[in-house]
Structures are given as structure tokens and as C-alpha cells.
Design an enzyme around this catalytic site. Structure first.
Site, mmCIF file in Angstrom:
data_model
loop_
_atom_site.group_PDB
_atom_site.id
_atom_site.type_symbol
_atom_site.label_atom_id
_atom_site.label_comp_id
_atom_site.label_asym_id
_atom_site.label_seq_id
_atom_site.Cartn_x
_atom_site.Cartn_y
_atom_site.Cartn_z
ATOM 1 N N GLU A 124 0.811 -1.222 0.000
ATOM 2 C CA GLU A 124 0.000 0.000 0.000
ATOM 3 C C GLU A 124 0.846 1.274 0.000
ATOM 4 O O GLU A 124 0.581 2.220 -0.751
ATOM 5 C CB GLU A 124 -0.946 0.000 1.208
ATOM 6 C CG GLU A 124 -2.202 -0.834 1.018
ATOM 7 C CD GLU A 124 -1.968 -2.321 1.242
ATOM 8 O OE1 GLU A 124 -2.945 -3.082 1.216
ATOM 9 O OE2 GLU A 124 -0.811 -2.726 1.451
ATOM 10 N N LEU A 125 1.856 1.329 0.854
ATOM 11 C CA LEU A 125 2.635 2.558 0.963
ATOM 12 C C LEU A 125 3.410 2.849 -0.318
ATOM 13 O O LEU A 125 3.643 4.011 -0.653
ATOM 14 C CB LEU A 125 3.574 2.518 2.173
ATOM 15 C CG LEU A 125 2.971 3.140 3.457
ATOM 16 C CD1 LEU A 125 1.771 2.349 3.934
ATOM 17 C CD2 LEU A 125 4.023 3.253 4.552
#
Length: 244
Positions: A124-125
Site C-alpha cells: 500500500e505505501l
């Protein structure tokens, strides 16, 4: 989108949604409904059709759908992940290929996770988006290595995932479903009410954190996922994947 078959009272759910079983609003809305439909099954095995378990969120849909889509998508993701995590019957994830981002969360949310190929990780990051409360707390419950997985966005092999406890066992591809069904059968020998209560007791800290944090955290998460700057970042991120 989710194919359901029965194997001696064990429900097999196969994610069948495009080439990589990307998670979008439709399949996430379907998952809790399917789990309700198989409530009487002795156990449930979740796997992916084709070469992937799930490559995670369909980022193109996030880009194309804009803020309105993101505002619907995040609650649907949380609802689906929570329904799978808290399903009272024994659950087994038969991870047959890449399990990335939301796919990793679904894999880790099972009671037992087996993996035969591909890579797994929380990316996600790298895509410039934060975790909603439900997926993050599921991962905190599932793996002591969650901080490293979240903050580095690294992906790892089945053997490395087993070594850090992210999956329970790495198996060869041709044995995956046999081992998964055998594990489901074994778990299902425990009295259903005893299993459900024991699972609820183990998950209680995670569920309590979800209940106390979700209303505070998720509006901030939705705001970032819905932002024009996030959309611009995702466009560039998707383009960078195509250049690799």
C-alpha cells in the site's frame, strides 16, 4: 466473480475476477454475501482462479472512479475483510500465486494460510495510500512482522513468509489444494460451537481495536484515498509498473 464448490461439506471459494483477481467494489461486496451463503459448511477454503490469489486493489478503478468510488470502496474493503476474518467456521487460505496488498490481507485473515507460489506483501505505501483500520488490525493480529511489512512495502517468497509466520506453510503447487482441504477437514473435527468461541476469544483484542479506532481513523484514510493528489500519484505509480 466468486466461484463456489463443495468438497465433502467444505466450501471452496475461488476468486475469479480478471487475470489477477484484483479487488474492486463488486467482488468485495460479493464476498460477505457468499460467506453468508456457505454458513452451514463445515469449513471454508479461499483460493484464486488462474495464476494469482489476488494482486490487491484494482488501482485503475480507483483512478477512473474518482473520489466517489473511493468513498464506497474503502468501507466495502473493510466489511469484506472483517467478514472473512471473523467467519465462525474454520477458514483456510490456499494462496496459489501473488497475494499483494488487499490480497495479502485476505490471505493472512484466514485461520490457516498455505502458499505455493508468487510473492506476498503489503504494498500500500508504495502506491501512496494508507491502511484502513480493519485490514491493518487484521495484519497486526496475523503477523508479528507487520511493522516491517507495512513500512517497507516489500514482497517476499512463500518460504520467507513461512519463516516469519505470515503464512503457516509453504507447499508445492501441485499439493496446495490437497493440503488445504486436509487442513480444513482437520479443523472441522472440532465441535463448531467450541471452534467459533475459541476463534472469537483469540480475535477479541483485534476486534476491540477495530471497534474503538475505525470511526476515528477511516475518515482520514478515505480522505487520502479520495484526494486528487493520490489519484495523480497512482497514475504515475501504474505507469512506473508498466515501464519495469
Amino acid at each position: 466473480m466468486i466461484e463456489v464448490t463443495d468438497h465433502n461439506g467444505v466450501a471452496i471459494l475461488s476468486l475469479s475476477h480478471g487475470p489477477v483477481n484484483a479487488l474492486d467494489l463488486e467482488i468485495l461486496t460479493e464476498l460477505p454475501n457468499v460467506l453468508a451463503q456457505v454458513a452451514d459448511a463445515r469449513a471454508v477454503v479461499l483460493t484464486g482462479a488462474g495464476r494469482c490469489f489476488s494482486a490487491g486493489v484494482d488501482l485503475k478503478r480507483i483512478i477512473d472512479g474518482g473520489a466517489g468510488y473511493a468513498q464506497e470502496f474503502i468501507p466495502a474493503l473493510s466489511t469484506a475483510a472483517f467478514a472473512w476474518f471473523t467467519h465462525p467456521k474454520p477458514t483456510v487460505a490456499a494462496v496459489n500465486g501473488h497475494a499483494l496488498a488487499g490480497g495479502c490481507v485476505l490471505a493472512a485473515a484466514a485461520d490457516v494460510t498455505l502458499m505455493s507460489g508468487g510473492t506476498i506483501g503489503l504494498t500500500e505505501l508504495a502506491a501512496g495510500v494508507p491502511f484502513p483500520t480493519v485490514p491493518l488490525e487484521i495484519m497486526r493480529h496475523a503477523s508479528a512482522a507487520v511493522s516491517s511489512l507495512v513500512l517497507t512495502a516489500k514482497t517476499i517468497s512463500p518460504a520467507d513468509a513461512a519463516a516469519i509466520g505470515l503464512v503457516d506453510r509453504a507447499v508445492i503447487p501441485e499439493d496446495l489444494m490437497t493440503v488445504a482441504l486436509g487442513q480444513a477437514e482437520k479443523l472441522a473435527t472440532v465441535a463448531a460451537e467450541v471452534y467459533a468461541l475459541s476463534k472469537k476469544q483469540l480475535q477479541q483484542p483485534a476486534v476491540q481495536r477495530i471497534e474503538s479506532l475505525r470511526a476515528l481513523d477511516d475518515p482520514a484514510v478515505i480522505e487520502i484515498w479520495s484526494a486528487e493528489s493520490t489519484r495523480d500519484f497512482l497514475v504515475e505509480f501504474m505507469a512506473s509498473l508498466g515501464r519495469k
